[in-house]
Write an enzyme that holds these catalytic residues in place. Structure first.
Site, PDB file in Angstrom:
ATOM      1  N   THR A  38      41.425 -34.823 -34.519  1.00 43.25           N
ATOM      2  CA  THR A  38      40.827 -33.818 -33.645  1.00 43.25           C
ATOM      3  C   THR A  38      39.548 -34.393 -33.064  1.00 43.25           C
ATOM      4  O   THR A  38      38.531 -34.486 -33.752  1.00 43.25           O
ATOM      5  CB  THR A  38      40.536 -32.521 -34.415  1.00 43.25           C
TER       6      THR A  38
ATOM      7  N   LYS B 174      44.451 -27.658 -29.395  1.00 48.22           N
ATOM      8  CA  LYS B 174      43.934 -27.748 -30.762  1.00 48.22           C
ATOM      9  C   LYS B 174      42.565 -27.073 -30.881  1.00 48.22           C
ATOM     10  O   LYS B 174      42.270 -26.417 -31.878  1.00 48.22           O
ATOM     11  CB  LYS B 174      43.831 -29.216 -31.193  1.00 48.22           C
TER      12      LYS B 174
ATOM     13  N   LYS C  86      32.399 -29.179 -36.923  1.00 49.84           N
ATOM     14  CA  LYS C  86      32.623 -30.190 -35.882  1.00 49.84           C
ATOM     15  C   LYS C  86      33.621 -29.692 -34.845  1.00 49.84           C
ATOM     16  O   LYS C  86      33.412 -29.840 -33.633  1.00 49.84           O
ATOM     17  CB  LYS C  86      33.119 -31.479 -36.539  1.00 49.84           C
TER      18      LYS C  86
END
Length: 291
Positions: A100, A177, A245
Protein backbone atom coordinates in the site's frame (compact mmCIF):
# COMPACT_ATOMS: atom_id res chain seq x y z
CA UNK A 1 -4.58 -27.87 -26.28
CA UNK A 2 -1.18 -26.66 -25.05
CA UNK A 3 -0.97 -26.19 -21.27
CA UNK A 4 0.14 -22.79 -19.99
CA UNK A 5 3.66 -22.74 -18.58
CA UNK A 6 3.89 -22.69 -14.78
CA UNK A 7 4.72 -19.19 -13.61
CA UNK A 8 7.90 -18.71 -11.60
CA UNK A 9 7.25 -16.28 -8.75
CA UNK A 10 9.52 -14.09 -6.65
CA UNK A 11 8.23 -12.55 -3.42
CA UNK A 12 10.18 -9.61 -1.99
CA UNK A 13 9.20 -8.60 1.53
CA UNK A 14 8.24 -11.26 4.06
CA UNK A 15 6.62 -9.34 6.88
CA UNK A 16 3.20 -9.90 8.40
CA UNK A 17 1.58 -10.05 4.95
CA UNK A 18 4.34 -11.11 2.58
CA UNK A 19 5.36 -14.21 4.51
CA UNK A 20 1.93 -15.91 4.52
CA UNK A 21 1.33 -14.85 0.92
CA UNK A 22 4.59 -16.50 -0.14
CA UNK A 23 3.69 -19.62 1.85
CA UNK A 24 0.35 -19.87 0.05
CA UNK A 25 2.01 -19.43 -3.34
CA UNK A 26 4.35 -22.29 -2.45
CA UNK A 27 1.41 -24.45 -1.37
CA UNK A 28 -0.24 -23.77 -4.72
CA UNK A 29 2.71 -25.50 -6.36
CA UNK A 30 4.27 -22.45 -8.00
CA UNK A 31 8.10 -22.33 -8.02
CA UNK A 32 8.88 -19.51 -5.61
CA UNK A 33 11.98 -17.49 -4.77
CA UNK A 34 11.94 -15.26 -1.69
CA UNK A 35 13.98 -12.38 -0.34
CA UNK A 36 13.66 -10.35 2.83
CA UNK A 37 15.80 -7.70 4.47
CA UNK A 38 15.94 -9.83 7.63
CA UNK A 39 16.98 -13.36 6.64
CA UNK A 40 15.01 -15.41 9.18
CA UNK A 41 11.57 -15.30 7.46
CA UNK A 42 13.22 -16.25 4.16
CA UNK A 43 15.05 -19.13 5.84
CA UNK A 44 11.78 -20.52 7.22
CA UNK A 45 10.21 -20.42 3.76
CA UNK A 46 13.32 -22.09 2.40
CA UNK A 47 12.58 -25.01 4.71
CA UNK A 48 9.14 -25.21 3.05
CA UNK A 49 10.62 -25.42 -0.43
CA UNK A 50 11.26 -21.85 -1.51
CA UNK A 51 14.51 -20.80 -3.11
CA UNK A 52 16.15 -18.13 -0.95
CA UNK A 53 17.91 -15.26 -2.71
CA UNK A 54 20.68 -13.09 -1.32
CA UNK A 55 19.41 -9.88 -2.94
CA UNK A 56 16.31 -8.51 -4.67
CA UNK A 57 18.14 -8.60 -8.00
CA UNK A 58 19.08 -12.27 -7.57
CA UNK A 59 15.51 -13.10 -6.57
CA UNK A 60 13.95 -11.86 -9.79
CA UNK A 61 16.40 -12.86 -12.54
CA UNK A 62 14.33 -15.88 -13.66
CA UNK A 63 10.92 -14.75 -12.43
CA UNK A 64 7.77 -14.49 -14.51
CA UNK A 65 5.84 -12.69 -11.75
CA UNK A 66 7.43 -10.59 -9.00
CA UNK A 67 5.53 -9.49 -5.90
CA UNK A 68 6.69 -6.62 -3.72
CA UNK A 69 5.02 -6.46 -0.31
CA UNK A 70 6.80 -3.99 1.95
CA UNK A 71 5.96 -1.09 4.25
CA UNK A 72 5.80 1.99 2.06
CA UNK A 73 6.79 3.68 -1.18
CA UNK A 74 10.33 4.42 0.00
CA UNK A 75 10.90 0.73 0.75
CA UNK A 76 9.56 -0.30 -2.66
CA UNK A 77 11.77 2.24 -4.41
CA UNK A 78 14.81 1.14 -2.42
CA UNK A 79 14.29 -2.45 -3.60
CA UNK A 80 13.39 -1.62 -7.19
CA UNK A 81 15.95 1.06 -7.93
CA UNK A 82 18.49 1.15 -5.11
CA UNK A 83 18.98 -2.64 -4.93
CA UNK A 84 18.67 -3.37 -8.61
CA UNK A 85 15.43 -5.33 -8.81
CA UNK A 86 13.99 -3.42 -11.75
CA UNK A 87 17.11 -3.67 -13.89
CA UNK A 88 17.39 -7.43 -13.16
CA UNK A 89 13.82 -8.27 -14.21
CA UNK A 90 13.56 -10.29 -17.44
CA UNK A 91 11.79 -8.67 -20.38
CA UNK A 92 8.13 -9.66 -20.31
CA UNK A 93 8.06 -10.15 -16.54
CA UNK A 94 5.07 -8.93 -14.52
CA UNK A 95 5.79 -6.80 -11.49
CA UNK A 96 2.80 -7.09 -9.15
CA UNK A 97 3.27 -4.24 -6.71
CA UNK A 98 1.02 -5.25 -3.78
CA UNK A 99 2.22 -2.91 -1.02
CA UNK A 100 0.00 0.00 0.00
CA UNK A 101 1.92 3.04 -1.28
CA UNK A 102 -0.82 5.42 -2.36
CA UNK A 103 -1.47 7.32 -5.57
CA UNK A 104 1.72 9.38 -5.80
CA UNK A 105 3.97 6.42 -5.02
CA UNK A 106 2.29 4.24 -7.63
CA UNK A 107 2.51 6.96 -10.28
CA UNK A 108 6.23 7.35 -9.52
CA UNK A 109 6.81 3.62 -10.02
CA UNK A 110 4.82 3.61 -13.26
CA UNK A 111 7.03 6.40 -14.64
CA UNK A 112 10.16 4.55 -13.49
CA UNK A 113 9.11 1.36 -15.28
CA UNK A 114 8.14 3.23 -18.45
CA UNK A 115 11.46 5.07 -18.56
CA UNK A 116 13.85 2.31 -17.51
CA UNK A 117 12.15 -1.01 -18.35
CA UNK A 118 9.33 -0.64 -20.87
CA UNK A 119 9.43 -4.41 -21.47
CA UNK A 120 8.25 -5.05 -17.88
CA UNK A 121 4.52 -4.94 -17.07
CA UNK A 122 3.60 -3.16 -13.84
CA UNK A 123 0.42 -4.42 -12.21
CA UNK A 124 -0.83 -2.31 -9.30
CA UNK A 125 -2.47 -4.85 -6.99
CA UNK A 126 -2.77 -3.97 -3.29
CA UNK A 127 -4.82 -6.31 -1.14
CA UNK A 128 -7.78 -5.91 1.19
CA UNK A 129 -7.32 -7.93 4.36
CA UNK A 130 -4.91 -8.29 7.26
CA UNK A 131 -2.63 -11.02 8.56
CA UNK A 132 -5.39 -13.52 9.37
CA UNK A 133 -6.91 -13.53 5.86
CA UNK A 134 -3.40 -13.54 4.40
CA UNK A 135 -2.62 -16.74 6.31
CA UNK A 136 -5.89 -18.31 5.13
CA UNK A 137 -5.44 -17.25 1.48
CA UNK A 138 -8.59 -15.14 1.75
CA UNK A 139 -7.34 -11.71 0.76
CA UNK A 140 -9.13 -9.68 -1.90
CA UNK A 141 -6.73 -8.51 -4.60
CA UNK A 142 -7.57 -5.03 -5.92
CA UNK A 143 -5.79 -5.37 -9.24
CA UNK A 144 -5.25 -2.82 -11.97
CA UNK A 145 -3.21 -3.02 -15.14
CA UNK A 146 -3.22 -4.27 -18.74
CA UNK A 147 -5.96 -6.77 -19.54
CA UNK A 148 -3.58 -8.99 -21.53
CA UNK A 149 -1.66 -10.08 -18.39
CA UNK A 150 -4.68 -11.02 -16.29
CA UNK A 151 -4.57 -14.69 -17.28
CA UNK A 152 -0.85 -14.96 -16.62
CA UNK A 153 -1.00 -13.50 -13.15
CA UNK A 154 -4.26 -15.24 -12.15
CA UNK A 155 -2.64 -18.37 -10.62
CA UNK A 156 -0.57 -16.17 -8.32
CA UNK A 157 -3.46 -13.98 -7.23
CA UNK A 158 -5.67 -17.05 -6.80
CA UNK A 159 -3.07 -18.51 -4.44
CA UNK A 160 -3.14 -15.51 -2.09
CA UNK A 161 -6.75 -14.39 -2.34
CA UNK A 162 -10.32 -15.59 -2.39
CA UNK A 163 -11.17 -13.02 -5.06
CA UNK A 164 -9.42 -10.75 -7.54
CA UNK A 165 -11.21 -7.57 -8.59
CA UNK A 166 -9.80 -5.93 -11.72
CA UNK A 167 -10.67 -2.26 -11.43
CA UNK A 168 -9.07 -0.51 -14.39
CA UNK A 169 -5.72 0.82 -15.61
CA UNK A 170 -2.59 0.75 -13.47
CA UNK A 171 -3.12 2.99 -10.45
CA UNK A 172 -6.84 2.32 -9.98
CA UNK A 173 -6.08 -0.48 -7.53
CA UNK A 174 -4.14 1.83 -5.23
CA UNK A 175 -6.93 4.40 -5.35
CA UNK A 176 -9.48 1.77 -4.38
CA UNK A 177 -7.21 0.50 -1.61
CA UNK A 178 -7.17 3.96 -0.02
CA UNK A 179 -10.98 4.07 -0.04
CA UNK A 180 -11.10 0.52 1.38
CA UNK A 181 -8.69 1.36 4.19
CA UNK A 182 -10.54 4.52 5.13
CA UNK A 183 -13.69 2.43 5.60
CA UNK A 184 -11.67 -0.03 7.69
CA UNK A 185 -10.34 2.87 9.79
CA UNK A 186 -13.85 4.11 10.52
CA UNK A 187 -14.95 0.58 11.44
CA UNK A 188 -12.05 0.25 13.88
CA UNK A 189 -12.71 3.67 15.35
CA UNK A 190 -16.44 2.96 15.63
CA UNK A 191 -15.76 -0.22 17.60
CA UNK A 192 -13.26 1.55 19.84
CA UNK A 193 -15.45 4.55 20.60
CA UNK A 194 -18.58 2.45 21.22
CA UNK A 195 -16.77 0.15 23.63
CA UNK A 196 -15.02 3.06 25.35
CA UNK A 197 -18.34 4.90 25.69
CA UNK A 198 -19.86 1.87 27.37
CA UNK A 199 -16.90 1.82 29.75
CA UNK A 200 -17.34 5.54 30.51
CA UNK A 201 -21.04 4.98 31.21
CA UNK A 202 -20.21 2.29 33.75
CA UNK A 203 -21.40 -0.69 31.71
CA UNK A 204 -19.88 -4.12 32.17
CA UNK A 205 -17.20 -4.61 29.54
CA UNK A 206 -18.13 -8.22 28.80
CA UNK A 207 -21.81 -7.33 28.52
CA UNK A 208 -21.10 -4.63 25.94
CA UNK A 209 -18.96 -6.97 23.87
CA UNK A 210 -21.53 -9.74 24.15
CA UNK A 211 -24.30 -7.43 22.98
CA UNK A 212 -22.31 -6.33 19.96
CA UNK A 213 -21.43 -9.88 18.93
CA UNK A 214 -24.12 -11.14 16.58
CA UNK A 215 -25.47 -7.65 15.92
CA UNK A 216 -26.54 -6.99 12.33
CA UNK A 217 -24.18 -4.00 12.49
CA UNK A 218 -21.15 -6.23 13.08
CA UNK A 219 -19.66 -8.04 10.08
CA UNK A 220 -17.07 -10.84 10.18
CA UNK A 221 -14.06 -8.50 10.35
CA UNK A 222 -15.52 -6.53 13.25
CA UNK A 223 -16.68 -9.69 15.02
CA UNK A 224 -13.15 -11.08 14.98
CA UNK A 225 -11.83 -7.78 16.33
CA UNK A 226 -14.42 -7.77 19.12
CA UNK A 227 -13.39 -11.26 20.13
CA UNK A 228 -9.73 -10.19 20.32
CA UNK A 229 -10.60 -7.04 22.26
CA UNK A 230 -12.52 -9.21 24.72
CA UNK A 231 -9.33 -11.23 25.30
CA UNK A 232 -7.31 -8.01 25.64
CA UNK A 233 -5.31 -9.24 22.65
CA UNK A 234 -3.88 -6.34 20.68
CA UNK A 235 -1.13 -8.26 18.93
CA UNK A 236 -0.74 -6.77 15.49
CA UNK A 237 -2.88 -8.05 12.65
CA UNK A 238 -2.93 -4.58 11.11
CA UNK A 239 -0.54 -2.40 13.13
CA UNK A 240 -1.72 1.02 14.19
CA UNK A 241 1.38 2.58 12.61
CA UNK A 242 0.41 1.19 9.19
CA UNK A 243 -3.22 2.20 9.67
CA UNK A 244 -2.14 5.80 10.34
CA UNK A 245 0.14 5.68 7.29
CA UNK A 246 -2.73 4.47 5.09
CA UNK A 247 -5.21 7.11 6.28
CA UNK A 248 -2.60 9.81 5.71
CA UNK A 249 -1.92 8.47 2.21
CA UNK A 250 -5.60 8.96 1.40
CA UNK A 251 -5.80 12.42 2.95
CA UNK A 252 -2.73 13.54 1.01
CA UNK A 253 -4.70 13.21 -2.23
CA UNK A 254 -7.79 15.28 -1.34
CA UNK A 255 -8.78 18.71 -0.05
CA UNK A 256 -8.27 18.82 3.71
CA UNK A 257 -11.55 20.54 4.61
CA UNK A 258 -13.70 17.96 2.79
CA UNK A 259 -12.69 15.07 5.07
CA UNK A 260 -12.56 16.66 8.51
CA UNK A 261 -13.60 13.49 10.36
CA UNK A 262 -10.83 11.47 8.75
CA UNK A 263 -8.32 14.19 9.67
CA UNK A 264 -9.53 14.10 13.28
CA UNK A 265 -9.20 10.31 13.36
CA UNK A 266 -5.65 10.47 11.98
CA UNK A 267 -4.67 13.05 14.62
CA UNK A 268 -6.15 10.94 17.42
CA UNK A 269 -4.34 7.83 16.20
CA UNK A 270 -1.10 9.78 15.90
CA UNK A 271 -1.41 10.69 19.58
CA UNK A 272 -1.88 7.01 20.41
CA UNK A 273 1.28 6.21 18.46
CA UNK A 274 3.15 8.84 20.45
CA UNK A 275 2.16 6.86 23.55
CA UNK A 276 4.06 3.88 22.14
CA UNK A 277 1.09 1.96 20.69
CA UNK A 278 2.10 2.02 17.02
CA UNK A 279 3.25 -1.61 16.97
CA UNK A 280 -0.05 -2.92 18.39
CA UNK A 281 -3.12 -3.80 16.35
CA UNK A 282 -5.27 -0.90 15.18
CA UNK A 283 -7.91 -1.96 17.75
CA UNK A 284 -5.54 -0.79 20.51
CA UNK A 285 -7.25 2.60 20.13
CA UNK A 286 -9.95 1.00 22.30
CA UNK A 287 -7.48 0.75 25.18
CA UNK A 288 -6.22 4.26 24.50
CA UNK A 289 -9.76 5.66 24.74
CA UNK A 290 -10.63 3.69 27.88
CA UNK A 291 -7.59 4.94 29.75
Amino acid sequence: MRMARTQRVAVLGLGGMGQPMAANILRAGLPTTVWNRRPEPARRLGEQGAEVADSPADAVRRADVVITMVTDADAVLAIADGQGMLSALPDGAIWAQMSTIGVTGTEHLARLVAEQRPGVVLVDAPVAGSRGPAEQGKLVVLASGPAEVQERVAPVFDAVGQRTVWVGPTGAGSRLKLANNLLLAFLAEGLAESIALGHALGLDHAAVLGAFQGSPLVGPWAAEKLERIGRNDYSAQYPLSLAVKDVNLALREVEADRFAVAHSLAAQWQRAMERGLGGEDVTVVTRALEH
